[in-house]
Design an enzyme around this catalytic site. Sequence first.
Site: not given
Lengths: 296, 296
Positions: B171, B239
């Site tokens: 990811k 983030k």
Amino acid sequence: MNIGFIGLGLMGKPMALHLARAGHALHVWARRAETLAPFRADADVMIHDSPSALAARAEVVITMVADAPDVVEVLFGTGGVVEGAAPGSLVVDMSTIAPAAARGIAARLAGHDLSFLDAPVSGGERGAIEASLTVMAGGPAEVFARAEPLLRLLGRSVIHVGEVGAGQVAKACNQILTGVTVMAVAEALNFARCSGVDPCRVREALLGGFAYSRILENHGQRMLDRNFQPGFKAWMHQKDMGIVMDEAHRLGLPLPTAAATAQVFNALVGSGLGEEDSVAVLKLLEAFGGGRPVIP
Amino acid sequence: MNIGFIGLGLMGKPMALHLARAGHALHVWARRAETLAPFRADADVMIHDSPSALAARAEVVITMVADAPDVVEVLFGTGGVVEGAAPGSLVVDMSTIAPAAARGIAARLAGHDLSFLDAPVSGGERGAIEASLTVMAGGPAEVFARAEPLLRLLGRSVIHVGEVGAGQVAKACNQILTGVTVMAVAEALNFARCSGVDPCRVREALLGGFAYSRILENHGQRMLDRNFQPGFKAWMHQKDMGIVMDEAHRLGLPLPTAAATAQVFNALVGSGLGEEDSVAVLKLLEAFGGGRPVIP
């Protein structure tokens, strides 16, 4: 049609031969005699002593050389194209040079009553050999219309992007996207490896989603295969990123990821890896992280 | 199967409902009462007072929350999952958190005789609604095999990348590639515009060649349409880039284009554009070059 072709390198040679095979009379000149050797046996190719002698016989002169100073030299130097070309002739520069340089060349040629089209290409040596290049052209519509049938002999996709210089702007954008994406793929695959995860599995997982790019598919596979053969030589991509960063400076324009990429391409050339493909940026990243230097 | 689902946000809510629609008994809990409102009318969904109460009824608990501290809180905090879960139960965290955090959580859960799979996703809210997510999973093969039938109800592509943390590594690589490519596309399109060339024409010219990416196709079009609606909110991508840069720091790994991207995403959030899509980086670049500030 009589076509002059100057710049018979890895790209230019197959491009020139496509024009000859289509039935055009091909006129060539080269600085070095060995460049012309493969053409001497060909009765349909006329070899000239200078760009001006070539231009005197050609309605269209195509240049495919390394950088702007080379274009300027063959056009405006001693024995250059402008000395021989008949008024109304067309010069098509397919080299990758700065947009501002293309605009300056067009203005100088207009002073000799010569038309100009900038028409840089992408697709590399393979695209040149297979006549599958993308051609990005800049110039007046009527000039593009004149050159288009010739350009379609060289490329699968021939696009009139806009006025003079617009072809070079599109090529610069192409080099930003391909250069930055090569870097991003190298960073991601090296991140995976240094994290102890198989980069092949990561690439497979990502190909199906928004991370998909032709660079991830093709160049990513070459990184995994550790195939650093060009392809597209790192020093040429470095040169092109130099054009991009000069233009950004001139325009007062920040290009954060292109700038980071240009710096790593500088390091690539400075490490002696300039003759390899730009996928060799992976080797530079691998020199750090995971504690095992692997250059070259 | 009894499945607990914690984290019923934009992504989590449609994901949980896919599981219920497939015939599983769905157990939910949320910190805020209004999050549970849409579930109260559904006789097939059981609402619980705490993660531990939820876990006491579920063989599998799925978490889909904002960041690692949220995962740690619902698992190990007061009234957390570990207080209620029967030994041998499985926790699947589908949030995007640091690989090192995932490994730490797995180790803590093992101390409670609970299995763990990290299974972050890409594809955004639309992918969650359409059950077309890419799921990148990390954990032992037998744990993956246990979770796989459930994950296939949520995603079109479900890949076992490697051991615990490998899903998060994949990811992170996805966020590097998508983030950097969004930046490169914004830089290229803004470069074209500031050069006086139509960015639509440039994008069209480049889509056919090596510059092609799904980001150029989709997000590039959204930039041209000036559609800055998420999609994927800039603060979430920021983030995620923070996770990437923290990992790079830990590994001693340079990520030049990801670092440049992370800085611009910081600027995006700092400019108050965090709730827009990350394609809004175009607005930041436009504030410079061409001499016309356009934020917001």
